[in-house]
Scaffold this active site. Structure first.
Site, PDB file in Angstrom:
ATOM      1  N   CYS A  67     -69.165  25.711  68.549  1.00 25.04           N
ATOM      2  CA  CYS A  67     -69.244  27.017  68.846  1.00 25.04           C
ATOM      3  C   CYS A  67     -70.373  27.349  68.051  1.00 25.04           C
ATOM      4  CB  CYS A  67     -68.432  28.244  68.399  1.00 25.04           C
ATOM      5  SG  CYS A  67     -66.812  28.020  69.747  1.00 25.04           S
ATOM      6  N   ARG A  96     -73.210  22.294  69.434  1.00 21.87           N
ATOM      7  CA  ARG A  96     -71.917  22.921  68.924  1.00 21.87           C
ATOM      8  C   ARG A  96     -70.795  23.079  70.193  1.00 21.87           C
ATOM      9  NH1 ARG A  96     -72.980  23.696  63.566  1.00 21.87           N
ATOM     10  NH2 ARG A  96     -70.821  25.094  63.251  1.00 21.87           N
ATOM     11  N   TRP A 134     -67.433  26.388  72.383  1.00 20.13           N
ATOM     12  CA  TRP A 134     -66.610  25.148  72.753  1.00 20.13           C
ATOM     13  C   TRP A 134     -64.957  25.680  72.712  1.00 20.13           C
ATOM     14  CZ3 TRP A 134     -62.294  22.534  70.314  1.00 20.13           C
ATOM     15  CH2 TRP A 134     -62.259  21.358  71.050  1.00 20.13           C
ATOM     16  N   ASN A 171     -66.948  31.610  65.466  1.00 15.94           N
ATOM     17  CA  ASN A 171     -66.661  30.224  65.581  1.00 15.94           C
ATOM     18  C   ASN A 171     -65.519  29.875  64.314  1.00 15.94           C
ATOM     19  OD1 ASN A 171     -67.047  27.506  65.268  1.00 15.94           O
ATOM     20  ND2 ASN A 171     -68.616  27.688  63.566  1.00 15.94           N
ATOM     21  N   GLY A 172     -64.582  29.179  64.934  1.00 15.93           N
ATOM     22  CA  GLY A 172     -63.265  29.046  64.046  1.00 15.93           C
ATOM     23  C   GLY A 172     -62.074  29.266  64.932  1.00 15.93           C
ATOM     24  N   GLU A 211     -65.278   1.188  67.771  1.00 18.05           N
ATOM     25  CA  GLU A 211     -66.336   1.958  68.219  1.00 18.05           C
ATOM     26  C   GLU A 211     -66.741   1.812  69.458  1.00 18.05           C
ATOM     27  OE1 GLU A 211     -67.437   4.597  66.816  1.00 18.05           O
ATOM     28  OE2 GLU A 211     -69.381   4.922  67.354  1.00 18.05           O
ATOM     29  N   LYS A 238     -67.328   4.877  72.629  1.00 17.01           N
ATOM     30  CA  LYS A 238     -68.692   5.369  73.047  1.00 17.01           C
ATOM     31  C   LYS A 238     -68.317   5.360  74.636  1.00 17.01           C
ATOM     32  CE  LYS A 238     -69.881   6.501  70.235  1.00 17.01           C
ATOM     33  NZ  LYS A 238     -70.258   6.683  68.856  1.00 17.01           N
ATOM     34  N   GLU A 251     -65.912   8.191  75.772  1.00 16.71           N
ATOM     35  CA  GLU A 251     -66.428   9.683  75.597  1.00 16.71           C
ATOM     36  C   GLU A 251     -67.487  10.289  76.383  1.00 16.71           C
ATOM     37  OE1 GLU A 251     -68.833   8.788  71.280  1.00 16.71           O
ATOM     38  OE2 GLU A 251     -68.030  10.857  71.698  1.00 16.71           O
ATOM     39  N   HIS A 299     -49.628  -9.445  71.449  1.00 18.01           N
ATOM     40  CA  HIS A 299     -48.263  -8.796  71.057  1.00 18.01           C
ATOM     41  C   HIS A 299     -47.922  -7.403  71.990  1.00 18.01           C
ATOM     42  CE1 HIS A 299     -47.865 -11.562  67.786  1.00 18.01           C
ATOM     43  NE2 HIS A 299     -48.969 -11.300  67.451  1.00 18.01           N
ATOM     44  N   LYS A 312     -70.516  18.378  69.258  1.00 20.70           N
ATOM     45  CA  LYS A 312     -71.021  17.378  68.103  1.00 20.70           C
ATOM     46  C   LYS A 312     -70.724  17.597  66.982  1.00 20.70           C
ATOM     47  CE  LYS A 312     -74.157  14.395  66.708  1.00 20.70           C
ATOM     48  NZ  LYS A 312     -73.838  13.094  67.156  1.00 20.70           N
TER      49      LYS A 312
HETATM   50  C1  F6R Z   1     -68.297  10.122  68.586  1.00 22.30           C
HETATM   51  C2  F6R Z   1     -68.503  10.943  67.622  1.00 22.30           C
HETATM   52  C3  F6R Z   1     -67.365  11.762  66.949  1.00 22.30           C
HETATM   53  C4  F6R Z   1     -67.700  12.183  65.481  1.00 22.30           C
HETATM   54  C5  F6R Z   1     -66.700  12.793  64.768  1.00 22.30           C
HETATM   55  C6  F6R Z   1     -67.007  13.220  63.467  1.00 22.30           C
HETATM   56  O1  F6R Z   1     -69.564   9.464  69.007  1.00 22.30           O
HETATM   57  O2  F6R Z   1     -69.645  11.240  67.329  1.00 22.30           O
HETATM   58  O3  F6R Z   1     -66.412  11.042  66.812  1.00 22.30           O
HETATM   59  O4  F6R Z   1     -68.097  10.775  64.521  1.00 22.30           O
HETATM   60  O5  F6R Z   1     -66.389  14.062  65.391  1.00 22.30           O
HETATM   61  O6  F6R Z   1     -68.113  13.765  63.245  1.00 22.30           O
HETATM   62  P1  F6R Z   1     -68.881  13.905  61.835  1.00 22.30           P
HETATM   63  O7  F6R Z   1     -69.359  12.585  61.394  1.00 22.30           O
HETATM   64  O8  F6R Z   1     -70.178  14.972  62.133  1.00 22.30           O
HETATM   65  O9  F6R Z   1     -67.941  14.306  60.706  1.00 22.30           O
END
Ligand code: F6R
Length: 585
Positions: A2, A27, A72, A98-99, A459, A463, A466, A482, A580
């Protein structure tokens, strides 16, 4: 999650808030809304979906006092009713939040007993009514109501009576600045970019009141206190896609420049020397993060334990926090976070501080909470990352952890091969169309590898999940047999990271095992590596130092996820259900 942007300025405040809100969309983008104080009272306008849905309203309305929000969703589905701002039933206050208010259910019941029936499903509306029912001035109402709320919040509230905006926060960011457009309150200083020279991070025991031309700060006893401002820092050209259709592609293509910047900034060793004392006289290192940042922690833990003769382990912040961790003054906590605002990670820092342990932040955002809380920092210099899926910031995080480990292993270590890494990374920003089409047509994909490659597997899979919404699983190659190998069918793509030379033959055995069950194998390995003709190959430039090869190996997989997402008609910058910056637990 948010974003909050509020302004007390001239009549164009709705337009200015809209511009700020656009910058905060990273956000969350489930709904957006604004509240305007007008002669007729508080006017609310809100819409489900993106901030752009507010544009016509914002550009065709006038008011000096505006609060706005991009959401969000946590409590309540992402519809118009649950969108912020909420207006109190007496129409005197409007609020954005926000929270998370953790005790909202209990408070809701109490309100209902008093005949107050909230219209939305949100915890935020409950907080608003709790404030509204208090006695006294708006400052007294807020002060008293906060004692009843459990959880985290950044609130901005329009008070009709005093024609002012009130701001308070706990465990969620909120900044204030005197800008060229008026006095602005926002979740991120990017809103003040090119509008202000300095800003103030609202402290957790402060109440901010903004009225026409006036900014006042009160302490918890409502005594007015002086304000200390911090000089604005360059937060980059955040809204500029530099000609790319999506931020994510721009950010992947920026990786060579990011690598160059990191290597040059870390070459003179000043930054690392400042944190070296953190490693003196410690018994163990705990690296903590979430999502991609957690993967960077895994990478860091492996690197650090290979050079220091002590326990180094990576943990997921939300798990660590509630696991009764053993922390002493001889434990070093390293917290990795792109945004520096992730609530779960911040929660863990508090645990370390309570035990008197040292804390080190590895972050991209230098004005963030993580930097404020930790004893030291290692900046990753990735520049503003707007695409929700982390790309350049991940490469930056693992490169910084790599440089740290090299220095700790040998303080005289000279960067030589590292100077070629930026150029080498240019060669990996490409992906075969045939591989893109294969993944696009698949409903599940496996990513496997050993050692550092097993971390890249996690990782790479994250990607794809998501942003392309394809079921993807990252797995240690040796562990596949396994159980998980049961999921391999004819045509299932298996992406195999094979940068660790000493483990290459063993990794190839895993390729054979999945191949003989019908998998389509894609190997990510050095150009000159010999693999079977029927395997696809994603080529990497050879590096003498295989850790560097492994850092490069994730880049084409980031591009693959991007191309698959785009090809399937999704917006890679704004994946569903995500935000984000995850500022709630
Ligand atoms: C995935 C991604 C998230 C962040 C996670 C932590 O592509 O970006 O998994 O890595 O939400 O966010 P930060 O790094 O801002 O603490």
């Amino acid at each position: 999650m948010c974003g909050i942007a509020c302004l007390v300025g001239n009549k164009r405040a709705p337009e200015e808030c809209y511009n700020a809100l656009e910058k905060l969309e990273y956000r969350g983008y489930d709904s957006a809304g604004m509240a305007l104080l007008t002669k007729e009272g508080i006017v609310i306008h809100k819409k489900q979906g993106r901030v752009e849905n507010l544009k016509d309203f914002a550009f065709n309305s006038s008011s000096n006092i505006v609060i706005s929000h991009t959401r969000w969703a946590t409590h309540g589905e992402p519809n118009e009713i649950n969108a912020h701002p909420h207006i109190s039933q007496n129409k005197e206050l409007a609020l954005v939040h926000n929270g998370i208010i953790e005790n909202y259910k209990e408070l809701k019941e109490k309100l209902k007993e008093k005949g107050v029936n909230p219209v939305s499903q949100t915890d935020s509306e409950i907080a608003l009514e709790i404030i509204a029912e208090e006695e006294g001035t708006v400052l007294q109402k807020v002060k008293n109501a906060l004692k009843k709320l459990k959880g985290s919040y950044a609130f901005a509230i329009i008070d009709k009576k005093t024609k002012s905006i009130i701001g308070v926060r706990k465990n969620s960011p909120l900044y204030v600045a005197k800008t060229t457009k008026g006095i602005m309150l926002a979740s991120d200083i990017i809103c003040f970019n090119s509008l202000a020279d300095e800003y103030h991070l609202v402290q957790e025991n402060e109440i901010i009141q903004i009225s026409k031309g006036k900014l006042k700060i009160f302490d918890e006893n409502l005594k007015q206190v002086s304000i200390s401002f911090t000089k604005m820092m360059d937060v980059g050209h955040i809204a500029d896609k530099m000609g790319f259709e999506y931020f994510m592609e721009k950010e992947i293509r920026e990786i060579p420049a990011v690598i160059k910047r990191i290597v040059s900034n870390y070459q003179d060793k000043k930054i690392i020397k400042e944190v070296v004392p953190f490693f003196n006289d410690i018994e163990k290192i705990v690296l903590i993060g979430c999502g991609t940042a957690y993967h960077a922690c895994m990478y860091g833990a492996k690197l650090l334990s290979s050079v220091l003769n002590i326990d180094c382990n990576a943990y997921i912040a939300s798990e660590y926090k509630y696991s009764k961790p053993i922390i002493s003054e001889k434990t070093l906590g390293i917290f990795v976070s792109q945004s520096g605002e992730t609530a779960d990670t911040l929660g863990c820092i508090n645990l370390f501080k309570e035990k008197g342990a040292k804390t080190l932040a590895v972050t991209n955002v230098l004005h963030s909470a993580i930097v404020n809380m930790c004893d030291g920092k290692l900046p990753v210099f990735a520049g503003a990352e707007i695409g929700v899926a982390s790309t350049k910031a991940y490469v930056a995080q693992i490169l910084v952890l790599y440089l740290l480990s090299k220095h700790l292993e040998n303080p005289d270590y000279e960067l030589i091969e590292e100077l070629t890494l930026a150029d080498k990374s240019k060669q990996v920003i490409k992906i075969d169309k045939e591989i893109v089409e294969l993944i696009k047509a698949s409903s599940k994909v496996f990513y496997i590898g050993r050692g550092y490659d097993s971390i890249s597997s996690l990782e790479g899979a994250l990607k794809l999940k998501e942003i392309a919404y394809i079921s993807a699983e990252g797995y240690p190659a040796g562990e596949l047999k396994h159980g998980t190998i049961a999921l391999i069918e004819k045509g299932t793509p298996v992406i195999v990271f094979a940068t660790e030379k000493k483990l290459f033959e063993k990794t190839m055995s895993a390729c054979e095992e999945v191949c003989s069950r019908g998998a389509k194998v894609i190997v990510v390995c050095a150009k000159d590596t010999k693999i079977r003709d029927e395997f696809y190959k994603i080529e990497l430039p050879s590096c003498e130092n295989e850790e560097l090869e492994s850092i490069l190996s994730i880049i084409p997989l980031q591009l693959l996820a991007f191309e698959v997402s785009k090809g399937l008609g999704y917006n890679p910058d704004k994946p569903r259900n995500l935000a984000k910056s995850v500022t709630v637990e």
